[in-house]
Every structure is written in C-alpha cells, then in structure tokens.
Enzyme design. Structure first.
Site, PDB file in Angstrom:
ATOM      1  N   LYS A  40       0.817  -1.199   0.000  1.00 36.10           N
ATOM      2  CA  LYS A  40       0.000   0.000   0.000  1.00 36.10           C
ATOM      3  C   LYS A  40       0.862   1.264   0.000  1.00 36.10           C
ATOM      4  O   LYS A  40       0.392   2.352  -0.266  1.00 36.10           O
ATOM      5  CB  LYS A  40      -0.874   0.043   1.265  1.00 36.10           C
ATOM      6  N   ASP A 100      14.513  -1.209   0.676  1.00 30.57           N
ATOM      7  CA  ASP A 100      15.356  -1.376   1.862  1.00 30.57           C
ATOM      8  C   ASP A 100      16.328  -2.532   1.598  1.00 30.57           C
ATOM      9  O   ASP A 100      17.397  -2.325   1.025  1.00 30.57           O
ATOM     10  CB  ASP A 100      14.440  -1.637   3.063  1.00 30.57           C
TER      11      ASP A 100
HETATM   12  P1  IMP Z   1      12.636  -4.626   1.403  1.00 32.01           P
HETATM   13  O1  IMP Z   1      12.121  -5.908   0.841  1.00 32.01           O
HETATM   14  O2  IMP Z   1      13.457  -4.828   2.649  1.00 32.01           O
HETATM   15  O3  IMP Z   1      13.356  -3.780   0.385  1.00 32.01           O
HETATM   16  O4  IMP Z   1      11.401  -3.824   1.961  1.00 32.01           O
HETATM   17  C1  IMP Z   1      10.555  -3.178   1.123  1.00 32.01           C
HETATM   18  C2  IMP Z   1       9.231  -2.856   1.761  1.00 32.01           C
HETATM   19  O5  IMP Z   1       9.306  -2.802   3.193  1.00 32.01           O
HETATM   20  C3  IMP Z   1       8.811  -1.502   1.276  1.00 32.01           C
HETATM   21  O6  IMP Z   1       8.017  -1.595   0.121  1.00 32.01           O
HETATM   22  C4  IMP Z   1       8.081  -0.957   2.471  1.00 32.01           C
HETATM   23  O7  IMP Z   1       6.727  -1.302   2.359  1.00 32.01           O
HETATM   24  C5  IMP Z   1       8.700  -1.638   3.672  1.00 32.01           C
HETATM   25  N1  IMP Z   1       9.727  -0.777   4.295  1.00 32.01           N
HETATM   26  C6  IMP Z   1      11.076  -0.865   4.207  1.00 32.01           C
HETATM   27  N2  IMP Z   1      11.697   0.096   4.895  1.00 32.01           N
HETATM   28  C7  IMP Z   1      10.717   0.852   5.428  1.00 32.01           C
HETATM   29  C8  IMP Z   1      10.711   2.049   6.239  1.00 32.01           C
HETATM   30  O8  IMP Z   1      11.745   2.644   6.604  1.00 32.01           O
HETATM   31  N3  IMP Z   1       9.494   2.516   6.581  1.00 32.01           N
HETATM   32  C9  IMP Z   1       8.327   1.923   6.193  1.00 32.01           C
HETATM   33  N4  IMP Z   1       8.276   0.829   5.424  1.00 32.01           N
HETATM   34  C10 IMP Z   1       9.462   0.290   5.059  1.00 32.01           C
END
Ligand code: IMP
Ligand code: MG
Length: 172
Positions: A40, A100
């Site tokens: 979302k 992230d």
């Molecule tokens: P990844 O798979 O670790 O890259 O995480 C990606 C998803 O995690 C993003 O699409 C966000 O929905 C959530 N996310 C990662 N870091 C943050 C943050 O600092 N704040 C809020 N949501 C995050």
C-alpha cells in the site's frame, strides 16, 4: 513515547517527484507506460507522480508483503495481489515507496518480467541502502536515505502514519 524526526520536508518531496516525472517524461517520450504500484505504501507517491506524467499511462497494482506488523523484515516475500492489465509487450514502470533490503523489489521484478513485457524499470520514492541484500537496480529514486525507519507520505509503521504529509524517522 515515540519520537518523530523530520527527514524529508513537503517541498523536498514535491521537488523530488517533479524531477523524477521530468526524467520519466523525457526517457519515455513517444511511448506509453504501465505504472505498477506496489500497495500500500506507494499509493500517495504514485498519485502525485502520475499527475505529472505527460506520456500516456495506465495504472495497476501489486501487493507484496515482506514485513510482519513491525519494522523488521521476515525475509520471505509473499505476492498477495496480482496485476490485471495484460503486460505483454508493454513498457512497465514499477512504483515502490521505499527499497530497503531490496528483497521485495527483486521478487516483484522477477514476477513482472515473467509476463513478457517490452521493458521493466523501477522507480522508488526512497532508496534506503543501509540494509541492501539484493543487487536490484532502482532506475529512478527521488531520495537516497542511509538509515532509519521512515514513516509518512504513504509509509507506515504497523499500518499507522501513512497520512502524514512529510517523511519522518520514527524512533521507538
Ligand atoms: P525490502 O524488501 O526490505 O526492500 O522492503 C521493502 C518494503 O518494506 C517496502 O516496500 C516498504 O513497504 C517496507 N519498508 C522498508 N523500509 C521501510 C521504512 O523505513 N518505513 C516503512 N516501510 C518500510
Ligand atoms: Mg509497506
């Protein structure tokens, strides 16, 4: 009490989105694009970005869940909602809120690529490189942030704070 440290102000968000839209308009001149928003978190960013695109766009959504209800990734990425538009031979631009570890994005890119698109690129409001675990490419990013858990402008902590117009570092 949680602490909210301002990280990206309203004007900076606006400038970042406008600059990204300018680059996308130039790069895709004469072409049409399917924007694939990742629900979302990308909702507000996508709504602002698409209103500044002058190329023809269509919109669809994916929903991935990589996190539980807190701020730590559990590693596994689930696809909870798929696209409805036929992406065969289309230029696709995935619209993410924040990258992230990159695990969610890598999974989304693989999934989209399997639909025989003409091209697949990625844009993200925030490229957070501190914990990157996947060598995924973010083609367009508005802001690069080194660290911290961010909320606001679509970003949540356990579904809260998405409506805040600016982006804060949440310190619990
Ligand atoms: P990844 O798979 O670790 O890259 O995480 C990606 C998803 O995690 C993003 O699409 C966000 O929905 C959530 N996310 C990662 N870091 C943050 C943050 O600092 N704040 C809020 N949501 C995050
Ligand atoms: Mg999220």
């Amino acid at each position: 009490m949680p602490e909210f440290i301002p990280v990206i102000k309203k004007e900076q968000i606006e400038t970042g989105v406008a600059e990204m839209a300018r680059r996308i308009n130039a790069d895709y001149e004469g072409k049409s694009v399917v924007l694939v928003g990742v629900l979302k978190g990308a909702l507000i960013f996508l709504a602002d970005l698409m209103r500044q695109l002058t190329i023809p766009v269509q919109v669809d959504f994916l929903r991935a869940a990589s996190y539980g209800s807190g701020d730590t990734s559990c590693g596994a990425v689930l696809l909870k909602k798929d696209i409805e538009i036929d992406l065969a031979d289309r230029n696709v631009l995935i619209v993410e809120d924040i990258v992230d570890t990159g695990l969610t994005l890598a999974r989304m890119v693989d999934h989209i690529r399997s639909k025989n698109c003409r091209s697949v690129r990625v844009c993200a409001l925030i490229d957070k490189r501190e914990r990157r675990k996947s060598a995924v490419t973010v083609d367009y990013a508005c802001h690069v942030v080194e660290e911290g858990f961010l909320i606001g402008y679509g970003l949540d902590y356990a579904e809260d704070y998405r409506q805040l117009p600016e982006i804060y570092h949440l310190k619990l």
